[in-house]
Write an enzyme that holds these catalytic residues in place. Structure first.
Site, PDB file in Angstrom:
ATOM      1  N   HIS A 148      69.276  34.755  85.271  1.00 44.65           N
ATOM      2  CA  HIS A 148      68.034  33.997  85.266  1.00 44.65           C
ATOM      3  C   HIS A 148      66.883  34.828  84.692  1.00 44.65           C
ATOM      4  CE1 HIS A 148      69.365  30.446  87.309  1.00 44.65           C
ATOM      5  NE2 HIS A 148      69.759  31.097  88.389  1.00 44.65           N
ATOM      6  N   CYS A 204      66.612  32.426  80.425  1.00 40.89           N
ATOM      7  CA  CYS A 204      65.429  31.620  80.127  1.00 40.89           C
ATOM      8  C   CYS A 204      64.224  32.542  79.885  1.00 40.89           C
ATOM      9  CB  CYS A 204      65.107  30.689  81.293  1.00 40.89           C
ATOM     10  SG  CYS A 204      66.340  29.429  81.621  1.00 40.89           S
TER      11      CYS A 204
END
Length: 335
Positions: A148, A204
């Protein structure tokens, strides 16, 4: 999560890590961030097992020539779990060994597997220091991260978009994220002349995760200036740092089964297209790698896998290339 300008909060819903768009400034914030950047001590709450893992990392041999740090964070047993990161790491390890002849002893992995130290914040920080330790002319270094990534308000006027980019360790909910400033300080600034670092970041908001001074636009086919408004130096000590990221700072990356023959194996879309681009071309250049990744992503979108085959994140995005220098993209891609 949307990257729309009307949204006032930025973060991954599954991560439950929402960062306010309102910037807070002041001497106390400045001091706190300085201390955060340089904090390297082991917290007293660290278990004996965690201390043992940290000691293992500190004893890794600093092999000259080629070495790599591969981090895959699954966030196991948490509601923002990722399904493809362990696969990404093992595939990247094999790829570096077969395609670029990295010795197996020169590749170290942080992952939620019994045979490896876990990718906690402290472990990643220590492993990043190992990666660049005693670097010298001729060294080729690789930092790979699959997990992440988030954003948080920039407090130092270091970012043109006013947001710091981050990677999320396994324990980021309690230990905190690792911000781009720290990554730059740790693995970009120490690079000596004749040393090359490649960072491959499948997360991301990863576009400028190394805070490098130049970003390549695939649409305009030119390098753009990404130097911090504050004027602080974010370059190397003579070496070259190159980062290939899954998406731009305000975009989301993708985990997908679209590339799997069985249609079941989850993996990072950026990781898969990166490996394929270099595997299909023995004389690949940076330009040809970006072009190939772009074509593979378009092909998947046309098959309409971009919606039905994704997990956790919203859509496939174009990869982004950034560098500490402005160089010719037609140079050979050599790790």
């Amino acid at each position: 999560m949307s990257s729309s300008a009307v949204i006032q909060d930025f973060g991954c819903p599954e991560c439950q890590e929402i960062v306010s768009n309102k910037k807070k400034k002041g001497p106390h914030v400045y001091l706190r961030k300085i201390l955060h950047r340089h904090k390297t001590t082991i917290p007293n709450s660290v278990s004996s097992h965690e201390k043992s893992a940290l000691e293992t990392i500190r004893n890794w041999e600093t092999i000259k020539g080629k070495r790599a740090l591969l981090c895959g964070v699954t966030y196991d047993k948490q509601k923002y779990k990722l399904k493809g990161t362990n696969y990404d790491v093992t595939q990247m390890q094999e790829f570096l060994m077969t395609r670029f002849k990295f010795p197996s002893a020169s590749i170290h992995i942080l992952a939620e597997m019994d045979s490896h130290p876990h990718p906690t914040k402290t472990n990643i920080q220590e492993a990043l220091r190992w990666l660049v330790k005693d670097n010298q002319h001729g060294d080729s270094l690789v930092f790979y991260f699959s997990g992440h990534g988030l954003r948080q308000p920039d407090l130092f006027d270091d970012e043109q978009d006013e947001f710091d980019e981050t990677i999320c360790p396994l324990d980021f909910k309690t230990a905190g994220m690792i911000i781009d400033n720290e990554i730059n300080d740790t693995i970009v600034r120490p690079l000596k002349k004749g040393v090359k670092l490649h960072a491959i970041i499948d997360a991301c908001h990863s576009g400028t995760i190394l805070d490098l001074s130049h970003v390549y636009s695939t649409k305009e086919h030119c390098w753009s200036d990404n130097k911090p408004p504050s004027g602080v130096y974010k370059g190397t000590n003579g070496g070259l740092a190159i980062s290939i990221s899954a998406c731009e700072d305000n975009q989301l990356a993708a985990d997908t089964s679209a590339f799997s023959e069985s249609g079941k194996q989850m993996e990072g879309a950026m990781t898969h297209t990166f490996r394929k681009a270099l595997s299909d071309n023995s004389k690949a250049t940076y330009a040809s790698v970006l072009s190939s990744m772009h074509d593979n992503i378009l092909a998947v979108k046309k098959k309409k896998f971009s919606l039905s085959g994704l997990f956790h994140r919203e859509r496939l995005q174009e990869p982004l290339l950034s560098s500490s220098e402005e160089f010719n993209l037609n140079e050979a891609f050599v790790l």
